[in-house]
Design an enzyme around this catalytic site. Structure first.
Site, PDB file in Angstrom:
ATOM      1  N   GLY A 302      59.219   2.523 -24.670  1.00  0.00           N
ATOM      2  CA  GLY A 302      59.644   1.113 -25.045  1.00  0.00           C
ATOM      3  C   GLY A 302      58.568   0.117 -24.596  1.00  0.00           C
ATOM      4  CB  SER A 303      58.785  -3.595 -23.687  1.00  0.00           C
ATOM      5  OG  SER A 303      59.771  -3.741 -24.997  1.00  0.00           O
TER       6      SER A 303
END
Length: 580
Positions: A302-303
């Site tokens: 993810g981020s």
């Protein structure tokens, strides 16, 4: 000459002629006999030689047959010296014992000496409540001379069985591996099988260094071996496991994990994955417990990957902290629409892209560098190749076979590439330690030793900018839930939708938080994650800021003083609490 004289001369000549012919016949007869006997002797010697040749050919053939044939397993007993062969103790960096050998005994039977198998089983069942009656009966009635009945008895069980006085039953001394901490460091230490051979973790690593080969040829002994010191700190390890196991119940997640890493030496100070198992009885853990999610599980992070994308832009020289990118409109590419989860609908600076976790802004930074530059940078950070370390359980990351623009765009914010949490933490350490990639180790390593194996993967100025961004996000962004007073924690959250049946499921998340502390002079990286955490509503929409980040806060609050990190308060760090 008279007639009589002539007759006498004729007779004499006839007699002489007859005698000559007799001696010649005898000579011929003797020669024939000698030849016959010589031929017979030669035949006998030939037969003797042929017999010996056949005899040795048979022996040679049998030896060759035994050499290529698979060994028949008639019993599972090992030689006494192998049953008592020592394994080295495993200890933590401070000398606390993680694994050691203890002496024990195992129960065996000699079926040829068993008179009444039913009586033997009936008596043994009074001590061994979980005795396999059918299997034991089959062993006691077999044609073998040896059968194990129960390995590694307790002293009490041995005493009780001795009191039964069963003929044909005996005990063999052997060694058993004991783990004083139980499941505390299960995935780091690993475990051994019933014959005291390493199966997983650092136990298997020790065997791979030659111990297993020595044991196979009978060159091990019962003498104690030099302990093997690991890099982990048992005190910190205990804290990390507590936090990880608590996250399972607190967030109703299917899995969780965390790792604490020294950013300068690459030493793993603690690593825990849940569910886990007790190495004293690994069978109860099951496959879920054996699975080490930190080093052997691959996930879309993810981020947290936005940290690497922004670092790439800064290191390329095409982006700086004052650069701005238009994040007002979604990006449409390849039939997909890239938009921001917390969109601001305006032009964002690089620190704002990091703070607000802008997918649009991060994708445009990746586009500025280009596809090949993007792939090369992640490769340098070790995120696209298998991580090298002592722990055997290490998974290969996955990436697209062919990188296209859509792949570069999605990978920039953490979708499309799956890596292990441990190698993500290692790459994260390079972001804050001056730009050096140091392979992780589960063995002690000095700073000087680490510098020899370190690789400079980015400019020191890039690392300085990333430290600023980590702290910026820790103070103003999604990292606020990981802040610990006095320890200056910074980091980046990552909330990734999981892929289910080839599609992203919005109700199943993999949440992670990549943190470092203290940000004025980073010493440690902490990475935590929750696999499919759920909210009270049960919709699975819990974010990393409300699950993984609090885990980091709990770990640092309890472990930082143990690690020797001194808290600082006030703007200049000079103000200290009287009692902390």
């Amino acid at each position: 000459m008279s007639f009589l004289s002539r007759i006498m001369i004729v007779k004499s000549r006839a007699h002489f002629s007859s005698g000559s012919r007799g001696r010649g016949s005898e000579k011929a007869s003797f020669e024939g006999t000698r030849k016959r006997k010589s031929a017979q002797a030669k035949n006998r010697v030939g037969l003797l030689i042929a017999g010996f040749a056949v005899f040795y050919c048979v022996i040679g053939g049998r030896l060759m047959q035994y050499g290529v044939a698979q060994p028949l397993t008639t019993s599972s007993i090992l030689p006494a010296d192998r049953l008592l062969a020592s394994r080295p103790d495993l200890v933590d960096r401070n000398g606390a014992v993680l694994a050691t050998d203890i002496r024990t005994v195992s129960l065996f039977a000699e079926p040829n000496k068993i008179i009444d198998p039913d009586e033997v089983i009936e008596k043994l069942a009074t001590v061994l409540n979980d005795l396999d009656v059918k299997g034991t009966y089959s062993k006691l009635t077999s044609n073998s001379r040896f059968q194990w009945l129960r390995r590694q008895l307790t002293p009490k069980q041995q005493s009780q069985i001795l009191a039964l006085g069963i003929p044909g039953i005996g005990f063999r001394p052997e060694k058993r591996r004991f783990y004083p901490g139980g499941p505390t460091a299960a995935h780091v230490v690993g475990y051994v099988n019933i014959d005291n051979r390493g199966v997983a973790g650092m136990e298997r690593y020790v065997d791979n260094q030659g111990l297993a080969d020595l044991a196979a040829v009978g060159m091990t002994s019962s003498q104690p071996l030099e302990p093997v010191k690991l890099s982990i700190d048992l005190r910190v390890q205990s804290i990390v496991r507590d936090v990880v196991t608590e996250a399972i119940s607190k967030y109703s997640s299917i899995g969780a994990g965390a790792v604490v890493l020294d950013v300068h030496t690459g030493e793993v100070l603690a690593m825990a994955s849940a569910p886990d198992f007790d190495p004293n009885n690994p069978a109860e853990g099951g496959e879920q417990g054996w699975f080490n999610r930190v080093s052997n599980g691959t996930f879309e992070m993810g981020s947290t990957f936005k940290s690497f994308t922004i670092a790439m832009g800064l290191d390329s020289g095409k982006v700086n902290l004052q650069s701005t990118f238009d994040a007002r409109f979604p990006i449409r590419i390849g039939g997909f629409t890239i938009k921001d989860f917390h969109g601001k609908g305006r032009i964002l600076s690089v620190p704002e892209i990091f703070q607000f976790s802008s997918n649009i802004g991060t994708a445009k930074i990746a586009d500025t560098v280009g596809i090949e530059g993007h792939k090369d940078f992640l490769t340098k950070l070790g995120l696209l190749t298998k991580m090298r370390t002592e722990l055997p359980e290490v998974a290969y990351p996955s990436q697209p076979r062919e990188w296209k623009k859509i792949n570069s765009v999605t990978i920039s914010f953490g979708h499309g590439v799956s890596t292990t949490p441990l190698q993500t933490a290692v790459a994260g350490a390079a972001l804050v330690n001056g730009g050096k990639l140091v392979e992780p180790t589960f063995l002690p390593r000095t700073r000087a030793e680490a510098d020899k194996v370190a690789t400079q993967v980015m400019k020191p100025t890039t690392s300085k900018d990333m430290r600023f961004l980590f702290e910026w996000n820790g103070v103003n962004g999604s990292g606020r839930n990981a802040r610990v007073a006095g320890f200056n924690v910074g980091g980046k959250t990552g909330t990734a939708d999981k892929v289910v049946n080839g599609r992203y499921a919005h109700d199943k998340n993999f949440n992670a938080f990549l943190a470092a502390f203290p940000m004025d002079n980073p010493q440690y990286v902490v990475l935590t994650f929750c696999d499919e955490p759920k909210t009270e509503k049960g919709n699975g929409a819990a974010l990393a800021a409300t699950s993984a980040a609090p885990m980091v806060k709990e770990i640092i609050t309890r472990a930082a003083p143990i690690l020797g990190v001194k808290p600082k308060f006030g703007n200049d760090g000079s103000a200290l609490l009287v009692s902390y």
